[in-house]
Design a protein around this motif. Structure first.
Motif, PDB file in Angstrom:
ATOM      1  N   SER A  89       8.526  -3.531  -9.873  1.00  0.00           N
ATOM      2  CA  SER A  89       7.373  -2.893  -9.738  1.00  0.00           C
ATOM      3  C   SER A  89       7.427  -1.406 -10.090  1.00  0.00           C
TER       4      SER A  89
ATOM      5  N   ASP B  83       1.097   6.393   0.252  1.00  0.00           N
ATOM      6  CA  ASP B  83       2.103   5.362   0.081  1.00  0.00           C
ATOM      7  C   ASP B  83       3.261   5.919  -0.695  1.00  0.00           C
TER       8      ASP B  83
ATOM      9  N   ARG C  22       5.796  -5.799  -3.013  1.00  0.00           N
ATOM     10  CA  ARG C  22       4.640  -5.993  -4.180  1.00  0.00           C
ATOM     11  C   ARG C  22       4.556  -7.306  -3.930  1.00  0.00           C
TER      12      ARG C  22
HETATM   13  P1  GDP Z   1       3.300  -2.709 -10.721  1.00  0.00           P
HETATM   14  O1  GDP Z   1       2.208  -3.735 -11.169  1.00  0.00           O
HETATM   15  O2  GDP Z   1       3.848  -3.057  -9.420  1.00  0.00           O
HETATM   16  O3  GDP Z   1       4.345  -2.860 -11.688  1.00  0.00           O
HETATM   17  O4  GDP Z   1       2.866  -1.338 -10.629  1.00  0.00           O
HETATM   18  P2  GDP Z   1       1.359  -0.465 -11.209  1.00  0.00           P
HETATM   19  O5  GDP Z   1       1.249   0.585 -10.517  1.00  0.00           O
HETATM   20  O6  GDP Z   1       1.300  -0.709 -12.385  1.00  0.00           O
HETATM   21  O7  GDP Z   1       0.165  -1.503 -10.551  1.00  0.00           O
HETATM   22  C1  GDP Z   1       0.224  -1.997  -9.301  1.00  0.00           C
HETATM   23  C2  GDP Z   1      -0.820  -1.312  -8.494  1.00  0.00           C
HETATM   24  O8  GDP Z   1      -1.205  -2.053  -7.397  1.00  0.00           O
HETATM   25  C3  GDP Z   1      -0.483   0.131  -8.068  1.00  0.00           C
HETATM   26  O9  GDP Z   1      -1.056   0.954  -9.138  1.00  0.00           O
HETATM   27  C4  GDP Z   1      -1.590   0.248  -7.016  1.00  0.00           C
HETATM   28  O10 GDP Z   1      -2.984   0.399  -7.322  1.00  0.00           O
HETATM   29  C5  GDP Z   1      -1.479  -1.201  -6.369  1.00  0.00           C
HETATM   30  N1  GDP Z   1      -0.293  -1.294  -5.224  1.00  0.00           N
HETATM   31  C6  GDP Z   1       0.878  -2.141  -5.396  1.00  0.00           C
HETATM   32  N2  GDP Z   1       1.522  -1.652  -4.514  1.00  0.00           N
HETATM   33  C7  GDP Z   1       1.162  -0.905  -3.705  1.00  0.00           C
HETATM   34  C8  GDP Z   1       1.384  -0.268  -2.466  1.00  0.00           C
HETATM   35  O11 GDP Z   1       2.361  -0.420  -1.665  1.00  0.00           O
HETATM   36  N3  GDP Z   1       0.581   0.615  -1.967  1.00  0.00           N
HETATM   37  C9  GDP Z   1      -0.809   0.880  -2.441  1.00  0.00           C
HETATM   38  N4  GDP Z   1      -1.646   1.739  -1.705  1.00  0.00           N
HETATM   39  N5  GDP Z   1      -0.947   0.458  -3.580  1.00  0.00           N
HETATM   40  C10 GDP Z   1      -0.164  -0.475  -4.090  1.00  0.00           C
END
Ligand code: GDP
Length: 462
Positions: A357, A341, A253
Protein backbone atom coordinates in the motif's frame (compact mmCIF):
# COMPACT_ATOMS: atom_id res chain seq x y z
CA UNK A 1 31.45 6.88 12.91
CA UNK A 2 32.89 5.22 9.84
CA UNK A 3 30.62 3.78 7.18
CA UNK A 4 32.01 0.32 7.86
CA UNK A 5 31.10 0.51 11.51
CA UNK A 6 27.57 1.63 10.72
CA UNK A 7 27.09 -1.02 8.05
CA UNK A 8 28.35 -3.75 10.30
CA UNK A 9 26.20 -2.62 13.20
CA UNK A 10 23.06 -2.71 11.01
CA UNK A 11 24.09 -6.00 9.51
CA UNK A 12 24.30 -7.68 12.90
CA UNK A 13 20.91 -6.27 13.77
CA UNK A 14 19.29 -7.45 10.57
CA UNK A 15 20.88 -10.89 10.63
CA UNK A 16 19.80 -11.58 14.16
CA UNK A 17 16.27 -11.08 12.91
CA UNK A 18 16.96 -13.25 9.89
CA UNK A 19 18.06 -16.08 12.15
CA UNK A 20 14.82 -15.76 14.03
CA UNK A 21 12.70 -15.74 10.87
CA UNK A 22 14.38 -18.98 9.91
CA UNK A 23 14.02 -20.78 13.20
CA UNK A 24 10.50 -19.53 13.72
CA UNK A 25 9.42 -20.68 10.30
CA UNK A 26 11.07 -24.11 10.47
CA UNK A 27 9.93 -24.97 13.98
CA UNK A 28 6.39 -23.76 13.30
CA UNK A 29 6.31 -26.22 10.44
CA UNK A 30 7.54 -29.08 12.62
CA UNK A 31 4.98 -28.07 15.20
CA UNK A 32 2.21 -28.80 12.76
CA UNK A 33 3.59 -32.20 11.79
CA UNK A 34 4.74 -33.48 15.13
CA UNK A 35 3.15 -34.45 18.40
CA UNK A 36 5.98 -32.92 20.40
CA UNK A 37 4.01 -29.72 20.31
CA UNK A 38 4.58 -28.57 23.85
CA UNK A 39 8.34 -28.96 23.70
CA UNK A 40 8.68 -27.12 20.44
CA UNK A 41 6.46 -24.31 21.65
CA UNK A 42 8.77 -23.86 24.64
CA UNK A 43 11.78 -23.70 22.34
CA UNK A 44 10.07 -21.12 20.15
CA UNK A 45 9.17 -18.98 23.16
CA UNK A 46 12.72 -19.23 24.46
CA UNK A 47 14.33 -18.28 21.18
CA UNK A 48 11.88 -15.42 20.78
CA UNK A 49 12.84 -14.06 24.17
CA UNK A 50 16.54 -14.38 23.36
CA UNK A 51 16.09 -12.65 20.03
CA UNK A 52 14.30 -9.73 21.69
CA UNK A 53 17.10 -9.46 24.22
CA UNK A 54 19.74 -9.40 21.46
CA UNK A 55 17.92 -6.78 19.45
CA UNK A 56 17.23 -4.71 22.52
CA UNK A 57 20.95 -4.71 23.41
CA UNK A 58 21.91 -3.76 19.90
CA UNK A 59 19.47 -0.88 19.87
CA UNK A 60 21.29 0.49 22.87
CA UNK A 61 24.60 0.53 20.98
CA UNK A 62 24.12 3.84 19.16
CA UNK A 63 23.11 5.48 22.43
CA UNK A 64 26.42 4.41 23.94
CA UNK A 65 28.93 4.83 21.17
CA UNK A 66 29.32 8.56 21.71
CA UNK A 67 28.10 9.54 18.25
CA UNK A 68 24.38 9.99 18.85
CA UNK A 69 24.53 13.78 19.17
CA UNK A 70 26.59 13.87 16.00
CA UNK A 71 24.02 11.72 14.14
CA UNK A 72 21.14 13.93 15.24
CA UNK A 73 22.95 17.09 14.13
CA UNK A 74 24.12 15.58 10.85
CA UNK A 75 20.62 14.31 9.95
CA UNK A 76 19.19 17.77 10.61
CA UNK A 77 21.96 19.45 8.59
CA UNK A 78 21.64 17.23 5.53
CA UNK A 79 17.86 17.51 5.58
CA UNK A 80 18.16 21.29 5.83
CA UNK A 81 20.58 21.33 2.91
CA UNK A 82 18.21 19.31 0.71
CA UNK A 83 15.27 21.54 1.64
CA UNK A 84 17.27 24.68 0.82
CA UNK A 85 18.34 23.23 -2.52
CA UNK A 86 14.71 22.47 -3.38
CA UNK A 87 13.67 25.99 -2.39
CA UNK A 88 16.43 27.37 -4.58
CA UNK A 89 15.34 25.19 -7.51
CA UNK A 90 11.69 26.11 -7.06
CA UNK A 91 12.25 29.86 -6.79
CA UNK A 92 14.41 30.92 -9.73
CA UNK A 93 15.39 34.62 -9.81
CA UNK A 94 13.56 35.09 -13.11
CA UNK A 95 10.64 32.71 -13.48
CA UNK A 96 9.87 33.67 -17.06
CA UNK A 97 13.36 32.79 -18.08
CA UNK A 98 13.70 29.57 -16.06
CA UNK A 99 13.79 26.07 -17.48
CA UNK A 100 10.74 24.18 -16.31
CA UNK A 101 9.23 20.75 -15.87
CA UNK A 102 5.47 20.34 -15.94
CA UNK A 103 3.56 17.61 -14.13
CA UNK A 104 -0.17 17.09 -14.17
CA UNK A 105 -1.85 15.99 -11.00
CA UNK A 106 -4.54 14.10 -12.85
CA UNK A 107 -3.51 10.55 -12.07
CA UNK A 108 -6.62 8.47 -11.41
CA UNK A 109 -5.45 6.96 -8.14
CA UNK A 110 -5.37 7.47 -4.37
CA UNK A 111 -3.55 10.17 -2.45
CA UNK A 112 -0.47 8.07 -1.65
CA UNK A 113 -0.09 7.30 -5.32
CA UNK A 114 -0.47 10.98 -6.22
CA UNK A 115 2.10 12.01 -3.62
CA UNK A 116 4.53 9.55 -5.15
CA UNK A 117 3.76 11.04 -8.56
CA UNK A 118 4.83 14.45 -7.23
CA UNK A 119 7.94 12.93 -5.63
CA UNK A 120 8.91 11.43 -8.99
CA UNK A 121 8.39 14.82 -10.67
CA UNK A 122 10.39 16.68 -8.03
CA UNK A 123 13.31 14.24 -8.24
CA UNK A 124 13.19 14.64 -12.02
CA UNK A 125 13.22 18.42 -11.61
CA UNK A 126 16.14 18.28 -9.16
CA UNK A 127 18.10 15.98 -11.48
CA UNK A 128 17.54 18.12 -14.58
CA UNK A 129 17.73 21.52 -12.81
CA UNK A 130 14.25 22.55 -13.85
CA UNK A 131 11.63 24.30 -11.77
CA UNK A 132 8.65 22.00 -11.23
CA UNK A 133 5.26 23.39 -12.23
CA UNK A 134 2.33 21.40 -10.88
CA UNK A 135 -0.89 21.56 -12.90
CA UNK A 136 -3.62 20.57 -10.51
CA UNK A 137 -6.88 22.25 -11.57
CA UNK A 138 -9.65 19.68 -11.33
CA UNK A 139 -7.63 17.58 -8.88
CA UNK A 140 -9.80 14.75 -7.58
CA UNK A 141 -9.23 15.58 -3.89
CA UNK A 142 -9.96 19.28 -4.38
CA UNK A 143 -11.31 20.61 -7.61
CA UNK A 144 -9.64 23.99 -7.18
CA UNK A 145 -6.23 22.42 -7.03
CA UNK A 146 -3.32 21.39 -4.81
CA UNK A 147 -2.62 24.98 -3.71
CA UNK A 148 -5.98 25.25 -2.00
CA UNK A 149 -5.03 22.50 0.45
CA UNK A 150 -1.24 22.74 0.62
CA UNK A 151 1.20 25.58 0.36
CA UNK A 152 2.34 26.03 -3.25
CA UNK A 153 5.59 24.28 -4.11
CA UNK A 154 6.97 27.64 -5.24
CA UNK A 155 6.49 31.17 -3.90
CA UNK A 156 7.41 32.87 -7.13
CA UNK A 157 7.14 30.50 -10.07
CA UNK A 158 3.92 28.59 -10.70
CA UNK A 159 3.30 28.93 -14.42
CA UNK A 160 5.09 28.18 -17.68
CA UNK A 161 3.54 31.29 -19.28
CA UNK A 162 2.90 30.75 -22.97
CA UNK A 163 6.12 28.93 -23.71
CA UNK A 164 6.01 25.90 -25.94
CA UNK A 165 5.66 22.66 -24.00
CA UNK A 166 7.57 19.61 -25.21
CA UNK A 167 6.75 16.10 -24.04
CA UNK A 168 9.58 14.06 -22.45
CA UNK A 169 11.80 12.47 -23.79
CA UNK A 170 13.32 15.54 -25.43
CA UNK A 171 15.96 15.44 -28.14
CA UNK A 172 17.15 19.02 -27.55
CA UNK A 173 17.37 21.22 -24.47
CA UNK A 174 13.77 22.44 -24.57
CA UNK A 175 12.87 25.19 -22.14
CA UNK A 176 9.62 23.67 -20.93
CA UNK A 177 9.21 19.91 -20.71
CA UNK A 178 6.13 17.97 -19.68
CA UNK A 179 6.47 14.59 -17.94
CA UNK A 180 4.37 11.47 -18.48
CA UNK A 181 3.45 9.20 -15.54
CA UNK A 182 6.37 7.12 -14.30
CA UNK A 183 4.65 3.92 -15.44
CA UNK A 184 4.68 5.01 -19.07
CA UNK A 185 8.07 6.67 -19.31
CA UNK A 186 10.27 5.20 -21.99
CA UNK A 187 13.94 4.69 -21.12
CA UNK A 188 13.89 5.31 -17.42
CA UNK A 189 16.61 7.76 -16.37
CA UNK A 190 19.11 6.33 -13.88
CA UNK A 191 18.38 9.10 -11.36
CA UNK A 192 14.91 7.73 -10.60
CA UNK A 193 14.45 5.88 -7.28
CA UNK A 194 15.92 4.09 -5.59
CA UNK A 195 18.98 6.11 -6.63
CA UNK A 196 20.29 8.78 -4.27
CA UNK A 197 22.56 11.79 -4.95
CA UNK A 198 26.20 10.83 -4.97
CA UNK A 199 27.34 14.09 -3.38
CA UNK A 200 25.19 13.42 -0.29
CA UNK A 201 25.34 9.62 -0.14
CA UNK A 202 28.34 9.41 2.16
CA UNK A 203 26.69 11.76 4.61
CA UNK A 204 23.26 10.07 4.55
CA UNK A 205 24.59 6.52 4.92
CA UNK A 206 26.35 7.47 8.14
CA UNK A 207 23.14 8.30 10.00
CA UNK A 208 20.44 6.40 8.11
CA UNK A 209 20.07 2.71 7.27
CA UNK A 210 17.76 3.19 4.29
CA UNK A 211 18.97 6.25 2.33
CA UNK A 212 16.58 5.72 -0.62
CA UNK A 213 13.45 6.14 1.46
CA UNK A 214 15.11 8.98 3.39
CA UNK A 215 15.70 10.81 0.10
CA UNK A 216 12.10 10.22 -1.00
CA UNK A 217 10.95 11.40 2.44
CA UNK A 218 12.82 14.67 1.88
CA UNK A 219 10.76 15.28 -1.28
CA UNK A 220 7.58 14.66 0.74
CA UNK A 221 8.78 17.00 3.44
CA UNK A 222 9.18 19.76 0.86
CA UNK A 223 5.72 19.39 -0.73
CA UNK A 224 3.55 18.27 2.21
CA UNK A 225 2.90 21.55 3.98
CA UNK A 226 -0.82 21.93 4.72
CA UNK A 227 -2.35 25.40 4.53
CA UNK A 228 -3.69 26.97 7.69
CA UNK A 229 -7.27 25.70 7.38
CA UNK A 230 -6.14 22.14 6.68
CA UNK A 231 -3.51 22.27 9.41
CA UNK A 232 -6.14 23.41 11.88
CA UNK A 233 -8.49 20.58 10.90
CA UNK A 234 -5.64 18.12 11.39
CA UNK A 235 -4.59 19.63 14.72
CA UNK A 236 -8.17 19.65 16.05
CA UNK A 237 -8.65 15.96 15.30
CA UNK A 238 -5.30 15.05 16.80
CA UNK A 239 -5.99 17.10 19.92
CA UNK A 240 -8.97 14.85 20.68
CA UNK A 241 -6.77 11.77 20.75
CA UNK A 242 -4.66 10.80 23.70
CA UNK A 243 -1.53 10.30 21.64
CA UNK A 244 1.39 9.32 23.88
CA UNK A 245 4.59 7.29 23.57
CA UNK A 246 5.17 4.43 23.59
CA UNK A 247 2.85 3.78 20.68
CA UNK A 248 2.84 1.45 17.69
CA UNK A 249 1.22 2.50 14.41
CA UNK A 250 -0.73 -0.13 12.48
CA UNK A 251 -2.01 0.43 8.97
CA UNK A 252 -4.57 -2.06 7.71
CA UNK A 253 -5.41 -1.65 4.05
CA UNK A 254 -8.54 -3.47 2.97
CA UNK A 255 -11.52 -2.64 0.69
CA UNK A 256 -10.59 -2.36 -3.00
CA UNK A 257 -6.95 -3.39 -2.47
CA UNK A 258 -7.67 -6.90 -1.21
CA UNK A 259 -7.67 -9.61 -3.82
CA UNK A 260 -6.66 -7.26 -6.62
CA UNK A 261 -3.30 -5.78 -5.61
CA UNK A 262 -2.66 -7.39 -2.22
CA UNK A 263 -3.63 -10.38 -0.12
CA UNK A 264 -5.94 -10.14 2.90
CA UNK A 265 -4.11 -10.04 6.22
CA UNK A 266 -5.91 -10.89 9.43
CA UNK A 267 -5.64 -8.55 12.43
CA UNK A 268 -3.68 -11.32 14.24
CA UNK A 269 -0.87 -11.00 11.74
CA UNK A 270 -0.41 -7.31 12.51
CA UNK A 271 -0.83 -7.74 16.26
CA UNK A 272 1.83 -10.46 16.50
CA UNK A 273 4.38 -7.78 15.57
CA UNK A 274 2.86 -5.23 17.93
CA UNK A 275 3.14 -7.77 20.77
CA UNK A 276 6.73 -8.53 19.83
CA UNK A 277 7.56 -4.80 19.89
CA UNK A 278 6.11 -4.36 23.39
CA UNK A 279 7.58 -7.61 24.75
CA UNK A 280 10.98 -6.33 23.64
CA UNK A 281 10.42 -2.87 25.08
CA UNK A 282 9.45 -4.38 28.43
CA UNK A 283 12.91 -5.91 28.73
CA UNK A 284 14.30 -2.45 29.47
CA UNK A 285 11.35 -0.48 30.86
CA UNK A 286 7.87 -1.02 32.31
CA UNK A 287 5.01 -0.42 29.86
CA UNK A 288 1.82 0.65 31.61
CA UNK A 289 -0.36 0.90 28.50
CA UNK A 290 0.19 -0.89 25.22
CA UNK A 291 -1.03 1.81 22.84
CA UNK A 292 -1.75 1.22 19.16
CA UNK A 293 -2.68 3.88 16.61
CA UNK A 294 -4.85 2.06 14.08
CA UNK A 295 -5.37 3.55 10.62
CA UNK A 296 -7.50 1.77 8.08
CA UNK A 297 -9.94 2.17 5.20
CA UNK A 298 -12.18 -0.56 6.67
CA UNK A 299 -14.67 0.89 9.16
CA UNK A 300 -15.11 -2.45 11.00
CA UNK A 301 -11.48 -3.07 11.88
CA UNK A 302 -11.22 -0.71 14.85
CA UNK A 303 -14.13 -2.28 16.70
CA UNK A 304 -12.94 -5.76 15.85
CA UNK A 305 -9.45 -4.99 17.18
CA UNK A 306 -10.81 -3.56 20.41
CA UNK A 307 -12.94 -6.59 21.11
CA UNK A 308 -10.22 -9.12 20.21
CA UNK A 309 -7.34 -7.38 22.02
CA UNK A 310 -8.55 -6.03 25.39
CA UNK A 311 -4.92 -5.86 26.60
CA UNK A 312 -4.20 -3.04 24.14
CA UNK A 313 -5.50 0.51 23.91
CA UNK A 314 -6.46 1.42 20.37
CA UNK A 315 -6.39 5.01 19.20
CA UNK A 316 -8.08 5.82 15.94
CA UNK A 317 -11.12 7.48 14.55
CA UNK A 318 -13.92 5.30 13.16
CA UNK A 319 -15.33 8.26 11.22
CA UNK A 320 -12.00 8.69 9.41
CA UNK A 321 -12.06 5.03 8.45
CA UNK A 322 -15.62 5.44 7.14
CA UNK A 323 -14.64 8.28 4.83
CA UNK A 324 -11.62 6.28 3.70
CA UNK A 325 -13.71 3.44 2.27
CA UNK A 326 -13.60 3.16 -1.49
CA UNK A 327 -16.91 4.85 -2.32
CA UNK A 328 -16.27 7.95 -0.15
CA UNK A 329 -12.60 8.34 -0.79
CA UNK A 330 -11.99 11.22 -3.19
CA UNK A 331 -13.32 14.11 -1.12
CA UNK A 332 -11.73 16.95 0.85
CA UNK A 333 -13.07 15.36 4.06
CA UNK A 334 -11.43 12.01 3.41
CA UNK A 335 -8.19 13.83 2.57
CA UNK A 336 -8.21 15.48 6.00
CA UNK A 337 -8.71 12.06 7.61
CA UNK A 338 -5.89 10.53 5.61
CA UNK A 339 -3.50 13.35 6.51
CA UNK A 340 -4.34 12.83 10.18
CA UNK A 341 -3.68 9.10 9.83
CA UNK A 342 -0.40 9.60 7.96
CA UNK A 343 0.80 12.20 10.42
CA UNK A 344 0.00 9.96 13.40
CA UNK A 345 1.48 6.79 11.87
CA UNK A 346 4.68 8.71 11.11
CA UNK A 347 4.93 9.86 14.74
CA UNK A 348 4.64 6.34 16.17
CA UNK A 349 7.66 4.53 17.63
CA UNK A 350 7.14 1.56 15.37
CA UNK A 351 5.03 0.86 12.27
CA UNK A 352 3.32 -2.38 11.22
CA UNK A 353 1.81 -2.25 7.75
CA UNK A 354 1.83 -3.67 4.23
CA UNK A 355 4.24 -1.95 1.85
CA UNK A 356 2.04 -3.05 -1.04
CA UNK A 357 0.00 0.00 0.00
CA UNK A 358 1.27 3.45 -0.93
CA UNK A 359 -0.27 4.73 2.30
CA UNK A 360 1.97 2.36 4.29
CA UNK A 361 5.02 3.46 2.30
CA UNK A 362 4.24 7.17 2.65
CA UNK A 363 3.86 6.71 6.42
CA UNK A 364 7.31 5.12 6.54
CA UNK A 365 8.87 7.81 4.31
CA UNK A 366 7.43 10.48 6.59
CA UNK A 367 8.74 8.57 9.61
CA UNK A 368 12.18 8.76 7.99
CA UNK A 369 11.97 12.57 8.05
CA UNK A 370 10.73 12.65 11.65
CA UNK A 371 13.76 10.97 13.11
CA UNK A 372 17.41 10.26 12.45
CA UNK A 373 16.82 6.70 11.25
CA UNK A 374 13.51 4.83 11.00
CA UNK A 375 14.95 1.93 9.00
CA UNK A 376 14.71 -0.47 11.97
CA UNK A 377 11.31 0.74 13.14
CA UNK A 378 8.80 -1.00 10.91
CA UNK A 379 7.54 -4.35 9.74
CA UNK A 380 5.81 -4.83 6.40
CA UNK A 381 3.71 -7.97 6.21
CA UNK A 382 4.21 -8.26 2.48
CA UNK A 383 6.56 -6.30 0.20
CA UNK A 384 9.98 -4.91 0.98
CA UNK A 385 10.23 -1.15 0.53
CA UNK A 386 9.93 0.05 -3.06
CA UNK A 387 8.96 3.07 -5.15
CA UNK A 388 6.36 2.37 -7.83
CA UNK A 389 8.08 2.47 -11.24
CA UNK A 390 11.57 2.35 -9.70
CA UNK A 391 14.68 1.14 -11.51
CA UNK A 392 16.00 -2.34 -10.72
CA UNK A 393 16.56 -2.97 -7.03
CA UNK A 394 19.53 -5.24 -6.41
CA UNK A 395 21.19 -6.80 -3.45
CA UNK A 396 24.90 -7.58 -3.52
CA UNK A 397 26.31 -10.87 -2.30
CA UNK A 398 28.66 -10.37 0.65
CA UNK A 399 29.18 -14.11 1.25
CA UNK A 400 29.60 -17.05 -1.05
CA UNK A 401 26.60 -19.37 -1.49
CA UNK A 402 27.01 -22.91 -2.81
CA UNK A 403 23.38 -23.25 -3.83
CA UNK A 404 21.36 -26.42 -3.54
CA UNK A 405 18.01 -27.80 -4.56
CA UNK A 406 16.18 -24.64 -3.47
CA UNK A 407 18.59 -21.72 -3.22
CA UNK A 408 20.72 -20.32 -6.04
CA UNK A 409 24.52 -20.14 -6.17
CA UNK A 410 26.33 -16.81 -5.99
CA UNK A 411 29.80 -15.38 -5.40
CA UNK A 412 30.83 -12.37 -3.37
CA UNK A 413 30.08 -9.27 -5.45
CA UNK A 414 27.30 -10.78 -7.56
CA UNK A 415 24.32 -8.49 -8.03
CA UNK A 416 20.97 -10.10 -7.39
CA UNK A 417 17.78 -8.53 -8.69
CA UNK A 418 15.30 -8.75 -5.84
CA UNK A 419 11.68 -9.84 -6.03
CA UNK A 420 10.99 -9.88 -2.30
CA UNK A 421 11.74 -11.23 1.16
CA UNK A 422 9.62 -14.12 2.37
CA UNK A 423 10.32 -13.28 6.03
CA UNK A 424 11.40 -16.86 6.66
CA UNK A 425 15.13 -16.29 6.22
CA UNK A 426 14.93 -16.38 2.45
CA UNK A 427 14.09 -14.01 -0.33
CA UNK A 428 13.71 -14.52 -4.05
CA UNK A 429 15.85 -13.04 -6.76
CA UNK A 430 17.83 -13.44 -9.96
CA UNK A 431 21.61 -13.58 -10.03
CA UNK A 432 22.47 -11.07 -12.75
CA UNK A 433 25.73 -12.83 -13.58
CA UNK A 434 24.28 -16.31 -14.06
CA UNK A 435 20.63 -15.46 -14.73
CA UNK A 436 19.62 -18.10 -12.20
CA UNK A 437 16.40 -17.33 -10.36
CA UNK A 438 15.50 -18.78 -6.99
CA UNK A 439 15.71 -18.46 -3.25
CA UNK A 440 18.55 -16.57 -1.59
CA UNK A 441 19.61 -16.73 2.07
CA UNK A 442 18.96 -13.03 2.85
CA UNK A 443 21.79 -12.76 5.40
CA UNK A 444 24.41 -13.44 2.72
CA UNK A 445 23.43 -10.31 0.80
CA UNK A 446 23.38 -6.56 1.47
CA UNK A 447 21.38 -3.76 -0.07
CA UNK A 448 23.03 -2.34 -3.19
CA UNK A 449 22.68 1.43 -3.16
CA UNK A 450 22.70 3.24 -6.49
CA UNK A 451 24.57 6.56 -6.32
CA UNK A 452 23.76 8.97 -9.13
CA UNK A 453 25.71 12.16 -9.93
CA UNK A 454 22.83 14.61 -9.44
CA UNK A 455 23.76 18.30 -9.82
CA UNK A 456 25.43 19.44 -6.61
CA UNK A 457 23.83 22.90 -6.34
CA UNK A 458 27.04 24.70 -5.50
CA UNK A 459 25.11 28.01 -5.39
CA UNK A 460 23.39 26.79 -2.22
CA UNK A 461 25.77 27.04 0.74
CA UNK A 462 26.58 23.79 2.51
P1 GDP B 1 -2.88 2.16 -2.00
O1 GDP B 1 -4.05 1.95 -2.92
O2 GDP B 1 -3.10 1.60 -0.65
O3 GDP B 1 -1.59 1.71 -2.60
O4 GDP B 1 -2.70 3.74 -1.72
P2 GDP B 1 -3.38 5.01 -2.40
O5 GDP B 1 -3.08 6.17 -1.52
O6 GDP B 1 -2.97 5.12 -3.81
O7 GDP B 1 -4.94 4.76 -2.36
C1 GDP B 1 -5.58 4.38 -1.20
C2 GDP B 1 -6.53 5.42 -0.70
O8 GDP B 1 -7.40 4.79 0.25
C3 GDP B 1 -5.84 6.53 0.07
O9 GDP B 1 -5.38 7.57 -0.69
C4 GDP B 1 -6.95 6.93 1.04
O10 GDP B 1 -7.87 7.78 0.40
C5 GDP B 1 -7.61 5.60 1.37
N1 GDP B 1 -6.95 4.96 2.54
C6 GDP B 1 -6.27 3.79 2.55
N2 GDP B 1 -5.83 3.50 3.79
C7 GDP B 1 -6.24 4.51 4.59
C8 GDP B 1 -6.10 4.78 5.99
O11 GDP B 1 -5.48 4.05 6.77
N3 GDP B 1 -6.66 5.92 6.46
C9 GDP B 1 -7.32 6.79 5.64
N4 GDP B 1 -7.85 7.89 6.19
N5 GDP B 1 -7.49 6.55 4.33
C10 GDP B 1 -6.95 5.44 3.80
Amino acid sequence: PTEDYENLRRRIYSNTKELWYYVNHELTKVLQEDNKAEKIQTILDQIGERKRSLLSDQQELPKLDGYQDWRIAEAANVSDLVQRRLRHLQNPPDCKDARKLICNLNKGCGFGCQLHHIVYCLIFAYATERTLILNSKGWRYNNKGWDYVFQPISDSCTSAYDDKVVQWPVTYDAKVVSLPFIDSISQKPKFLPLAIPKDLAHRITRFNGDPSSWWIGQMLKYVLKPRQAMQKAINDTIAKMNFKAPIVGVHIRRTDKVGTEAAFHHIHEYMAHVKDYYDQLELTRPVAVRRVYLATDDANVLEDARSKYPGYTFLGDASIAKTAATHRRYTPLSLTGLLVDLHMLAMCDYLVCTFSSQVGRVAYEMMQTNRVDASDSFFSLDDIYYFGGQNAHDRIAVMHNEGNYQDIAFQVGDLIGIAGNHWNGYGRGTNKRTNLNGLIPWYKTADHLVLYPFPDYKQVPM
